[in-house]
Design a protein around this motif. Structure first.
Motif, short mmCIF file in Angstrom:
data_model
loop_
_atom_site.label_atom_id
_atom_site.label_comp_id
_atom_site.label_asym_id
_atom_site.label_seq_id
_atom_site.Cartn_x
_atom_site.Cartn_y
_atom_site.Cartn_z
N THR A 151 -1.87 -1.20 -8.43
CA THR A 151 -3.42 -0.75 -8.60
C THR A 151 -3.38 0.61 -9.03
O THR A 151 -4.32 0.94 -10.03
N LEU A 152 -2.80 1.43 -8.68
CA LEU A 152 -2.94 2.86 -8.75
C LEU A 152 -2.03 3.29 -9.92
O LEU A 152 -2.10 4.49 -10.23
N GLY A 153 -1.62 2.48 -10.68
CA GLY A 153 -0.74 2.92 -12.09
C GLY A 153 0.66 2.91 -12.00
O GLY A 153 1.06 3.46 -12.90
N ILE A 154 1.21 2.58 -10.82
CA ILE A 154 2.98 2.78 -10.62
C ILE A 154 3.41 1.59 -11.12
O ILE A 154 2.97 0.43 -10.84
N LYS A 155 4.56 1.68 -11.89
CA LYS A 155 5.28 0.81 -12.54
C LYS A 155 5.79 -0.03 -11.39
O LYS A 155 6.41 0.35 -10.42
N LYS A 156 5.79 -1.47 -11.51
CA LYS A 156 6.51 -2.44 -10.35
C LYS A 156 7.97 -2.08 -9.97
O LYS A 156 8.27 -1.87 -9.01
N PRO A 157 8.74 -1.55 -11.08
CA PRO A 157 10.27 -1.57 -10.58
C PRO A 157 10.28 -0.37 -9.70
O PRO A 157 11.13 -0.12 -8.74
N LEU B 201 3.01 -2.51 -2.25
CA LEU B 201 3.08 -2.93 -3.59
C LEU B 201 1.65 -3.27 -4.71
O LEU B 201 1.70 -2.74 -5.67
N SER B 202 0.83 -3.93 -3.82
CA SER B 202 -0.43 -4.38 -4.51
C SER B 202 -1.06 -2.88 -4.83
O SER B 202 -1.66 -2.62 -5.76
N ALA B 203 -1.13 -2.09 -3.78
CA ALA B 203 -1.88 -0.76 -3.86
C ALA B 203 -1.33 0.20 -5.02
O ALA B 203 -1.82 0.75 -5.66
N LEU B 204 -0.01 -0.10 -4.84
CA LEU B 204 0.92 1.16 -5.84
C LEU B 204 0.49 0.52 -7.19
O LEU B 204 0.32 1.19 -8.19
N LEU C 53 -17.85 -7.23 6.17
CA LEU C 53 -16.67 -6.76 5.34
C LEU C 53 -16.03 -8.14 4.91
O LEU C 53 -15.46 -8.94 5.85
N VAL C 54 -16.04 -8.71 3.50
CA VAL C 54 -15.64 -9.89 3.19
C VAL C 54 -14.12 -9.85 2.74
O VAL C 54 -13.28 -11.00 3.00
N GLU C 55 -13.81 -8.76 2.04
CA GLU C 55 -12.29 -8.50 1.58
C GLU C 55 -12.02 -6.96 1.86
O GLU C 55 -12.81 -6.20 1.58
N LYS C 56 -10.65 -6.76 2.08
CA LYS C 56 -10.19 -5.59 2.25
C LYS C 56 -8.82 -5.53 1.69
O LYS C 56 -8.01 -6.14 2.02
N ASP C 57 -8.66 -4.42 0.92
CA ASP C 57 -7.35 -4.17 0.10
C ASP C 57 -6.92 -2.65 0.19
O ASP C 57 -8.15 -1.97 0.51
N PRO C 58 -5.80 -2.27 0.11
CA PRO C 58 -5.63 -0.80 0.42
C PRO C 58 -6.52 0.11 -0.70
O PRO C 58 -6.63 1.18 -0.60
N THR C 59 -6.90 -0.56 -2.01
CA THR C 59 -7.60 0.38 -3.00
C THR C 59 -9.14 -0.20 -3.10
O THR C 59 -9.90 0.52 -4.00
N HIS C 60 -9.48 -1.15 -2.49
CA HIS C 60 -10.88 -1.71 -2.56
C HIS C 60 -11.40 -2.40 -1.35
O HIS C 60 -10.72 -2.92 -0.72
N LEU C 61 -12.59 -2.60 -1.20
CA LEU C 61 -13.48 -3.46 -0.34
C LEU C 61 -14.63 -4.43 -1.03
O LEU C 61 -15.00 -3.84 -2.16
N ILE D 134 2.64 4.18 1.51
CA ILE D 134 1.99 4.13 0.40
C ILE D 134 1.85 5.58 -0.33
O ILE D 134 2.43 5.96 -1.41
N LYS D 135 1.78 6.50 0.84
CA LYS D 135 1.95 8.19 0.55
C LYS D 135 3.29 8.45 -0.02
O LYS D 135 3.35 9.28 -0.83
N LEU D 136 4.02 8.00 0.98
CA LEU D 136 5.56 8.31 0.56
C LEU D 136 6.01 7.89 -0.83
O LEU D 136 6.40 8.50 -1.57
N ALA D 137 5.56 6.53 -0.90
CA ALA D 137 5.81 5.93 -2.13
C ALA D 137 5.27 6.79 -3.46
O ALA D 137 5.82 6.66 -4.38
#
Length: 197
Positions: free
Chosen positions: A161-167, A156-159, A9-17, A190-193
């Motif tokens: 990436t999933l298409g939620i607006k930053k504010p 925040l990074s995951a949200l 595993l080189v990189e791990k993020d809530p949306t990708h590896l 993230i689930k709650l957000a």
């Protein structure tokens, strides 16, 4: 077809590896469920599904066969693509998805960003009998809390990436962290957000 990847595993993020398999780095899209399951592993085996379109070949990864099967069930529905399938699996656990389908709970499925009423009803209608035949999915992941700054940045990074607006994402995360104290995990946040954004 690529059935699974076994490597470092080189990189791990809530949306990708990114998984290094003998010097080749594979970019794999994942759900929060898989992200939570792999925790701090360095060597992993991840089940995969290769989605082939005219302009792209995209790998999706899963920590368990039951999660992969649920994903394949979801994307077999007209109007539910791989991104929506991952969004459903990031918002609801496998057992929550299964329970919602079996009990015909349109509201729970519709609570996922990107799923409207008609799509939720189609998911229930087309998967109800199949899910009943497959049996009950057991949950088996425990998560440990992380520091608020790290968890906030990763969420925040995951949200985003999933298409939620930053504010909207920042407001939702701050509100949840304020109410939860130090007991919330990244996956729960993230689930709650996703439900609140």
């Amino acid at each position: 077809m690529i059935a699974y990847l076994k490597g470092r595993l080189v990189e791990k993020d809530p949306t990708h590896l990114i998984v290094d398999v003998n010097g080749v780095g594979y970019y794999v899209h994942i759900s929060l469920t898989t992200y939570a399951a792999i925790k701090d592993k360095e060597e992993i085996t991840i089940l995969t599904y290769l989605h082939v379109k005219e302009d792209s070949h995209t790998l999706y990864g899963f920590s368990k066969a039951s999660e992969k099967q649920m994903f394949l069930n979801l994307i077999s529905i007209s109007g539910v693509g791989p991104s929506t399938g991952l969004m459903v699996q990031s918002s609801l656990s496998a057992s929550e998805i299964q329970q919602a389908i079996v009990s015909e709970d349109v509201k729970t499925i519709q609570s996922v960003k990107g799923i409207g009423g008609k799509t939720a009803q189609r998911i229930i209608l087309e998967l109800k009998d199949k899910i009943r035949k497959e049996g009950v999915i057991q949950e088996d992941s425990e998560l440990s809390p992380t520091s608020h700054n790290t968890i906030k940045a990763e969420a925040l990074s995951a949200l985003l990436t999933l298409g939620i607006k930053k504010p909207a994402a920042e407001k939702s995360i701050d509100s949840i962290l304020k109410n939860s104290g130090n007991t919330i995990t990244l996956e729960e946040l993230i689930k709650l957000a996703l439900k609140n954004a």
